[in-house]
Scaffold this motif. Sequence first.
Motif, PDB file in Angstrom:
ATOM      1  N   HIS A  12      16.869  -3.156  -8.137  1.00 32.41           N
ATOM      2  CA  HIS A  12      17.218  -3.237  -6.717  1.00 32.41           C
ATOM      3  C   HIS A  12      17.209  -1.880  -6.029  1.00 32.41           C
ATOM      4  N   GLN A  13      16.698  -0.848  -6.689  1.00 34.90           N
ATOM      5  CA  GLN A  13      16.666   0.475  -6.072  1.00 34.90           C
ATOM      6  C   GLN A  13      15.559   0.546  -5.024  1.00 34.90           C
ATOM      7  N   LEU A  14      15.888   1.058  -3.836  1.00 33.78           N
ATOM      8  CA  LEU A  14      14.914   1.167  -2.764  1.00 33.78           C
ATOM      9  C   LEU A  14      14.005   2.359  -3.006  1.00 33.78           C
ATOM     10  N   LEU A  15      12.766   2.251  -2.549  1.00 32.53           N
ATOM     11  CA  LEU A  15      11.801   3.340  -2.647  1.00 32.53           C
ATOM     12  C   LEU A  15      11.699   4.037  -1.312  1.00 32.53           C
ATOM     13  N   LEU A  16      11.505   5.339  -1.361  1.00 30.71           N
ATOM     14  CA  LEU A  16      11.365   6.096  -0.117  1.00 30.71           C
ATOM     15  C   LEU A  16      10.103   5.683   0.620  1.00 30.71           C
ATOM     16  N   LEU A  17       9.002   5.452  -0.131  1.00 32.44           N
ATOM     17  CA  LEU A  17       7.745   5.015   0.452  1.00 32.44           C
ATOM     18  C   LEU A  17       7.267   3.763  -0.293  1.00 32.44           C
ATOM     19  N   PRO A  18       6.657   2.809   0.412  1.00 32.86           N
ATOM     20  CA  PRO A  18       6.121   1.639  -0.308  1.00 32.86           C
ATOM     21  C   PRO A  18       4.993   2.063  -1.231  1.00 32.86           C
ATOM     22  N   PRO A  19       4.835   1.435  -2.413  1.00 32.22           N
ATOM     23  CA  PRO A  19       3.787   1.841  -3.353  1.00 32.22           C
ATOM     24  C   PRO A  19       2.412   1.413  -2.862  1.00 32.22           C
ATOM     25  N   ASP A  20       1.382   2.137  -3.281  1.00 33.16           N
ATOM     26  CA  ASP A  20      -0.006   1.745  -3.027  1.00 33.16           C
ATOM     27  C   ASP A  20      -0.423   0.828  -4.169  1.00 33.16           C
ATOM     28  N   LEU A  21      -0.815  -0.420  -3.825  1.00 32.17           N
ATOM     29  CA  LEU A  21      -1.140  -1.401  -4.871  1.00 32.17           C
ATOM     30  C   LEU A  21      -2.277  -0.924  -5.765  1.00 32.17           C
ATOM     31  N   SER A  22      -3.210  -0.163  -5.218  1.00 29.52           N
ATOM     32  CA  SER A  22      -4.339   0.289  -6.027  1.00 29.52           C
ATOM     33  C   SER A  22      -3.889   1.178  -7.172  1.00 29.52           C
ATOM     34  N   ASP A  23      -2.721   1.859  -6.990  1.00 31.17           N
ATOM     35  CA  ASP A  23      -2.205   2.690  -8.067  1.00 31.17           C
ATOM     36  C   ASP A  23      -1.666   1.854  -9.213  1.00 31.17           C
ATOM     37  N   LEU A  24      -1.361   0.589  -8.930  1.00 31.61           N
ATOM     38  CA  LEU A  24      -0.796  -0.296  -9.951  1.00 31.61           C
ATOM     39  C   LEU A  24      -1.874  -1.100 -10.680  1.00 31.61           C
ATOM     40  N   ILE A  25      -3.150  -0.998 -10.236  1.00 34.57           N
ATOM     41  CA  ILE A  25      -4.247  -1.724 -10.865  1.00 34.57           C
ATOM     42  C   ILE A  25      -4.913  -0.803 -11.883  1.00 34.57           C
ATOM     43  N   PRO A  26      -4.910  -1.133 -13.171  1.00 38.93           N
ATOM     44  CA  PRO A  26      -5.556  -0.272 -14.183  1.00 38.93           C
ATOM     45  C   PRO A  26      -7.033  -0.075 -13.866  1.00 38.93           C
ATOM     46  N   MET A  27      -7.539   1.097 -14.202  1.00 37.05           N
ATOM     47  CA  MET A  27      -8.937   1.402 -13.937  1.00 37.05           C
ATOM     48  C   MET A  27      -9.903   0.540 -14.745  1.00 37.05           C
TER      49      MET A  27
END
Length: 528
Positions: A12-27
Amino acid sequence: MAEPVFKPCRQHQLLLLPPDLSDLIPMNSMVRVVDGLVDGMDRSLLTSLYPGGGASAYDPAMMLKVVLLAYASGIYSSRKIAQATRENIGFMWICGMQPVEHSTVNRFRTERIRPVFEEIFTEVVHVLAEGGHISLEAYFLDGTKVEANANRYTFVWKKKVDNYREALRGKVHAHLEAIDAMEDEEERLAPDEPAEIDSERLREAAERINERIREKEKRGERATELRKAKRALEKDWIPRMEGYERQRRILDGRQSFSKTDEDATFMRMKDDHMGNGQLKAAYNVQIGTENQFIIASTVHQRPHDTACAIAHLEHVKRTLGHLPSRIVADAGYGSEETYSYLEQEGVRALVKHPGSQLKRGREGRVPDRMDAASWPYDEAADEYICPEGRRMRFLREDLRVSERGFESRASCYACEDCTGCSRRSACTKSEWPSWRKVIQVNRNLVEKRARADELLCSEEGSRLRRQRGIDVETVFGDIKSNLGLTRFSLRGLEKVTHEWNLFAMGHNIRKLHLALLAEGKGGGMAPA
């Protein structure tokens, strides 16, 4: 005993900036393969599907990515695909966090994309060729039967339809002749032969009967028999005849069809659900592969591969612009028409045939002495000599014409007399009074088969022949076992063809992903 230590979970910890989904997709993810393939396509091919005006539509490139990723991932339900666009991070990334409704998915894949999907499939094949995954030189051809979405017991057989129609013709002809004998009219209702009766002739007869009834009523005469005939024609005979004619139009040269999917033909399947050789409504799927990628595929209504070969190869020629230089296929395609077509196209035909030398001695098998193809031929006398020394003399020449109009000529030879031959029962089933063996020899086919045997027994032919079973059968296994296509969901030849092409595209994407991983390029290195 030491207390266990756990990594902290900051759900439940808030993030300062929303994540970029592309960073979560493995190469090395398959999502990136789909993304690269679609982004590299001609966008005008997709935008041409939309006439413009009205409310804005979803980006067709994004929708295509969603559909292709779904089929490559084994997700086929429109509701599950829609759910994936809300919950699966890969789908969320390619659709830009825009969840798609299941009705939109279904409408896009079944209606919107269908007219151009064949071109999309071919474009992906060219991408595979440019990437060095295929060469488009060797083409491994084979077919499989896939059950249709039809009731298993809704048979309509051509033979039965013809028998019922002939019986109705005979019944109607006799009835109309009886009326002609009673009425003593100059214009006869019954045609000369029952075979001339069809629904149009019956409607004409009903109209003439109506005219006779009106004339009798004007004269104050009774028309009981004419009224009975009129009622039988309008309520029974004409509808039945129209039904038989409609069924023959649906058959269109086939021997059967299903009432619940009229494009499906009843075929003998390997995976028979009752284990007794029962037929199922099905389609015959023909594919050509190289390096276990599907190069082209077609869906047919004929159960035999021989009848589908040239139509499939014409499709390959039309979509790719040319035929591969070598066609490799099993004995189910070894017909004179196929050999002649490939020879005309300048293609090396590494196609086995039922009497192939691969089955007759070159692999340790002993040739069958009763096989007429191995009998010696006396060219001067134009006679064949059977194993017992009896001569087979020329009888006649037979001409056969295929559905495509191909003419095949065979010479018939007959033994003068097989009486007293110790091998007669093993050689011929001919009964008295003929008591003789008759064989057919197609010299053109014999020459083409000899050429095929020569190619198949060469070093290249032996290698490609072994590779064919591994190459194309593996593809069928992947689609049926791993992707789960054992029965079509849609009905009708056009829709079934599109459904198969979606599965074929899903297979190619999965195969491309594995090939890129093996090369160490990962999903992010997909051709663009």
